[in-house]
Design a protein around this motif. Structure first.
Motif, PDB file in Angstrom:
ATOM      1  N   ALA A   1       0.833  -1.202   0.000  1.00 44.17           N
ATOM      2  CA  ALA A   1       0.000   0.000   0.000  1.00 44.17           C
ATOM      3  C   ALA A   1       0.871   1.256   0.000  1.00 44.17           C
ATOM      4  CB  ALA A   1      -0.932  -0.014   1.205  1.00 44.17           C
ATOM      5  N   LEU A   2       1.937   1.239   0.783  1.00 47.98           N
ATOM      6  CA  LEU A   2       2.847   2.387   0.830  1.00 47.98           C
ATOM      7  C   LEU A   2       3.499   2.625  -0.525  1.00 47.98           C
ATOM      8  CD1 LEU A   2       4.426   4.555   2.453  1.00 47.98           C
ATOM      9  CD2 LEU A   2       6.098   2.752   2.958  1.00 47.98           C
ATOM     10  N   PHE A   3       3.988   1.559  -1.150  1.00 44.78           N
ATOM     11  CA  PHE A   3       4.650   1.700  -2.444  1.00 44.78           C
ATOM     12  C   PHE A   3       3.659   2.145  -3.518  1.00 44.78           C
ATOM     13  CE2 PHE A   3       7.598  -1.851  -0.816  1.00 44.78           C
ATOM     14  CZ  PHE A   3       8.364  -0.932  -0.124  1.00 44.78           C
ATOM     15  N   ALA A   4       2.422   1.643  -3.460  1.00 45.26           N
ATOM     16  CA  ALA A   4       1.410   2.042  -4.439  1.00 45.26           C
ATOM     17  C   ALA A   4       1.062   3.518  -4.265  1.00 45.26           C
ATOM     18  CB  ALA A   4       0.166   1.178  -4.288  1.00 45.26           C
ATOM     19  N   ARG A   5       0.984   3.963  -3.017  1.00 41.81           N
ATOM     20  CA  ARG A   5       0.676   5.369  -2.760  1.00 41.81           C
ATOM     21  C   ARG A   5       1.791   6.275  -3.271  1.00 41.81           C
ATOM     22  NH1 ARG A   5       0.675   7.902   3.067  1.00 41.81           N
ATOM     23  NH2 ARG A   5       2.840   7.984   2.470  1.00 41.81           N
ATOM     24  N   ALA A   6       3.030   5.817  -3.091  1.00 37.94           N
ATOM     25  CA  ALA A   6       4.175   6.617  -3.540  1.00 37.94           C
ATOM     26  C   ALA A   6       4.189   6.701  -5.066  1.00 37.94           C
ATOM     27  CB  ALA A   6       5.481   6.034  -3.018  1.00 37.94           C
ATOM     28  N   GLY A   7       3.894   5.571  -5.745  1.00 39.84           N
ATOM     29  CA  GLY A   7       3.802   5.539  -7.193  1.00 39.84           C
ATOM     30  C   GLY A   7       4.918   6.251  -7.916  1.00 39.84           C
ATOM     31  N   ARG A   8       6.133   6.027  -7.544  1.00 43.59           N
ATOM     32  CA  ARG A   8       7.266   6.797  -8.051  1.00 43.59           C
ATOM     33  C   ARG A   8       7.639   6.446  -9.500  1.00 43.59           C
ATOM     34  NH1 ARG A   8       6.703   8.955  -3.798  1.00 43.59           N
ATOM     35  NH2 ARG A   8       8.133   9.792  -2.296  1.00 43.59           N
ATOM     36  N   ARG A   9       7.841   5.177  -9.784  1.00 43.03           N
ATOM     37  CA  ARG A   9       8.305   4.814 -11.125  1.00 43.03           C
ATOM     38  C   ARG A   9       7.735   3.465 -11.535  1.00 43.03           C
ATOM     39  NH1 ARG A   9      13.382   4.572  -7.786  1.00 43.03           N
ATOM     40  NH2 ARG A   9      13.719   6.738  -8.161  1.00 43.03           N
ATOM     41  N   ARG A  10       7.791   3.241 -12.815  1.00 44.02           N
ATOM     42  CA  ARG A  10       7.295   1.992 -13.382  1.00 44.02           C
ATOM     43  C   ARG A  10       8.411   0.948 -13.323  1.00 44.02           C
ATOM     44  NH1 ARG A  10       3.033   0.574 -16.852  1.00 44.02           N
ATOM     45  NH2 ARG A  10       2.182   2.632 -16.501  1.00 44.02           N
ATOM     46  N   THR A  11       8.047  -0.281 -12.992  1.00 49.62           N
ATOM     47  CA  THR A  11       9.016  -1.365 -12.922  1.00 49.62           C
ATOM     48  C   THR A  11       9.217  -1.950 -14.318  1.00 49.62           C
ATOM     49  OG1 THR A  11       8.255  -1.839 -10.682  1.00 49.62           O
ATOM     50  CG2 THR A  11       9.573  -3.522 -11.741  1.00 49.62           C
ATOM     51  N   ALA A  12      10.473  -2.189 -14.667  1.00 49.16           N
ATOM     52  CA  ALA A  12      10.808  -2.710 -15.994  1.00 49.16           C
ATOM     53  C   ALA A  12      10.230  -4.111 -16.189  1.00 49.16           C
ATOM     54  CB  ALA A  12      12.324  -2.744 -16.164  1.00 49.16           C
ATOM     55  N   PRO A  13       9.782  -4.433 -17.393  1.00 54.26           N
ATOM     56  CA  PRO A  13       9.226  -5.767 -17.664  1.00 54.26           C
ATOM     57  C   PRO A  13      10.201  -6.901 -17.340  1.00 54.26           C
ATOM     58  CG  PRO A  13       8.754  -4.286 -19.492  1.00 54.26           C
ATOM     59  CD  PRO A  13       9.679  -3.556 -18.566  1.00 54.26           C
ATOM     60  N   TRP A  14      11.501  -6.689 -17.566  1.00 51.71           N
ATOM     61  CA  TRP A  14      12.474  -7.743 -17.261  1.00 51.71           C
ATOM     62  C   TRP A  14      12.511  -8.017 -15.759  1.00 51.71           C
ATOM     63  CZ3 TRP A  14      16.200  -6.469 -13.833  1.00 51.71           C
ATOM     64  CH2 TRP A  14      16.517  -5.117 -13.693  1.00 51.71           C
ATOM     65  N   ALA A  15      12.282  -6.985 -14.934  1.00 46.90           N
ATOM     66  CA  ALA A  15      12.270  -7.183 -13.481  1.00 46.90           C
ATOM     67  C   ALA A  15      11.038  -7.979 -13.060  1.00 46.90           C
ATOM     68  CB  ALA A  15      12.319  -5.842 -12.758  1.00 46.90           C
ATOM     69  N   VAL A  16       9.900  -7.667 -13.667  1.00 45.42           N
ATOM     70  CA  VAL A  16       8.673  -8.409 -13.367  1.00 45.42           C
ATOM     71  C   VAL A  16       8.858  -9.874 -13.746  1.00 45.42           C
ATOM     72  CG1 VAL A  16       6.206  -8.627 -13.900  1.00 45.42           C
ATOM     73  CG2 VAL A  16       7.235  -6.349 -13.639  1.00 45.42           C
ATOM     74  N   ALA A  17       9.415 -10.116 -14.925  1.00 42.46           N
ATOM     75  CA  ALA A  17       9.653 -11.492 -15.377  1.00 42.46           C
ATOM     76  C   ALA A  17      10.663 -12.198 -14.468  1.00 42.46           C
ATOM     77  CB  ALA A  17      10.152 -11.488 -16.818  1.00 42.46           C
ATOM     78  N   GLY A  18      11.711 -11.498 -14.063  1.00 40.75           N
ATOM     79  CA  GLY A  18      12.727 -12.098 -13.199  1.00 40.75           C
ATOM     80  C   GLY A  18      12.182 -12.464 -11.830  1.00 40.75           C
ATOM     81  N   TYR A  19      11.428 -11.554 -11.229  1.00 35.30           N
ATOM     82  CA  TYR A  19      10.834 -11.850  -9.923  1.00 35.30           C
ATOM     83  C   TYR A  19       9.815 -12.980 -10.039  1.00 35.30           C
ATOM     84  CZ  TYR A  19      12.883  -8.285  -6.908  1.00 35.30           C
ATOM     85  OH  TYR A  19      13.751  -7.556  -6.132  1.00 35.30           O
ATOM     86  N   GLY A  20       9.032 -12.977 -11.115  1.00 34.77           N
ATOM     87  CA  GLY A  20       8.064 -14.054 -11.323  1.00 34.77           C
ATOM     88  C   GLY A  20       8.737 -15.401 -11.489  1.00 34.77           C
ATOM     89  N   ALA A  21       9.799 -15.436 -12.271  1.00 34.25           N
ATOM     90  CA  ALA A  21      10.547 -16.690 -12.462  1.00 34.25           C
ATOM     91  C   ALA A  21      11.204 -17.145 -11.159  1.00 34.25           C
ATOM     92  CB  ALA A  21      11.597 -16.510 -13.556  1.00 34.25           C
ATOM     93  N   ALA A  22      11.723 -16.201 -10.390  1.00 27.69           N
ATOM     94  CA  ALA A  22      12.341 -16.551  -9.107  1.00 27.69           C
ATOM     95  C   ALA A  22      11.299 -17.141  -8.162  1.00 27.69           C
ATOM     96  CB  ALA A  22      12.995 -15.326  -8.480  1.00 27.69           C
ATOM     97  N   TRP A  23      10.096 -16.534  -8.133  1.00 28.94           N
ATOM     98  CA  TRP A  23       9.036 -17.072  -7.271  1.00 28.94           C
ATOM     99  C   TRP A  23       8.641 -18.483  -7.704  1.00 28.94           C
ATOM    100  CZ3 TRP A  23       3.978 -18.412  -8.692  1.00 28.94           C
ATOM    101  CH2 TRP A  23       3.177 -18.862  -7.625  1.00 28.94           C
ATOM    102  N   LEU A  24       8.365 -18.633  -8.994  1.00 27.61           N
ATOM    103  CA  LEU A  24       7.923 -19.931  -9.505  1.00 27.61           C
ATOM    104  C   LEU A  24       8.989 -21.004  -9.288  1.00 27.61           C
ATOM    105  CD1 LEU A  24       5.592 -21.335 -10.931  1.00 27.61           C
ATOM    106  CD2 LEU A  24       6.650 -20.741 -13.110  1.00 27.61           C
ATOM    107  N   GLY A  25      10.247 -20.675  -9.583  1.00 30.75           N
ATOM    108  CA  GLY A  25      11.330 -21.642  -9.403  1.00 30.75           C
ATOM    109  C   GLY A  25      11.535 -22.017  -7.943  1.00 30.75           C
TER     110      GLY A  25
END
Length: 143
Positions: free
Chosen positions: A13-37
Motif C-alpha cells: 500500500a505504501l509503495f502504491a501510494r508513492a507511485g514513483r516509477r514503473r518497474t521494468a518488464p524484465w524485473a517483473v519477469a525475473g521476480y516471477g521466475a524466481a518465485w515460480l522456481g
C-alpha cells in the motif's frame, strides 16, 4: 506468517501510494521466475499442510519485493534482502542445507532489509530543492 503477510500488504500500500516509477518488464519477469522456481524447488520438501500457505505467502513477499524495486534503489535492495532472508527460513522448512548459524543470516538479512526499506521510503519522502519559483508581481512582468 500471517503477521508478516499483513506487513507486506502495508508495504505494498505504501509503495502504491508513492507511485514513483514503473518497474521494468524484465524485473517483473525475473521476480516471477524466481518465485515460480523457488516454490517448485521447495514444494516436495515442505510438509503438505505448509505447501499452499508458503506458496501464497511467498507470492505476496515477491510482490512486495517487486513493489519495493519500483519505489527506488534502496527500497528495491531492501525488498530483495527480505526475499533472501525469508527464503532461508523456507529452505529450513523444506529440509534444505543452510549456511552455518542460519538464524544469524536470517536476522541479519531481515534487519538490513528493514533498514533499507525504511531509509529508501524516507529518502524518497524528503523534499528536494527545486527550481526557484518565477517571480510574481507588477514590476515589469507580464500578468
Amino acid at each position: 506468517m500471517g503477521c508478516f503477510a499483513a506487513g507486506h500488504l502495508c508495504y505494498l500500500a505504501l509503495f502504491a501510494r508513492a507511485g514513483r516509477r514503473r518497474t521494468a518488464p524484465w524485473a517483473v519477469a525475473g521476480y516471477g521466475a524466481a518465485w515460480l522456481g523457488t516454490v517448485a524447488l521447495l514444494w516436495p520438501g515442505l510438509e503438505p499442510p505448509l505447501r499452499l500457505p508458503v506458496a501464497g505467502y511467498s507470492l505476496l513477499l515477491t510482490a512486495m519485493g517487486l513493489g519495493a524495486l519500483g519505489a527506488g534503489r534502496w527500497t528495491g535492495l531492501g525488498g530483495a534482502l527480505f526475499l533472501l532472508s525469508d527464503t532461508l527460513i523456507a529452505a529450513g522448512l523444506a529440509g534444505w542445507p543452510r549456511p552455518p548459524v542460519p538464524q544469524f543470516w536470517i536476522m541479519a538479512g531481515y534487519a538490513a532489509a528493514q533498514w533499507l526499506l525504511t531509509a529508501g521510503v524516507l529518502r524518497d519522502e524528503t523534499p528536494r530543492p527545486g527550481p526557484e519559483p518565477a517571480p510574481t508581481g507588477s514590476a515589469g512582468g507580464a500578468v
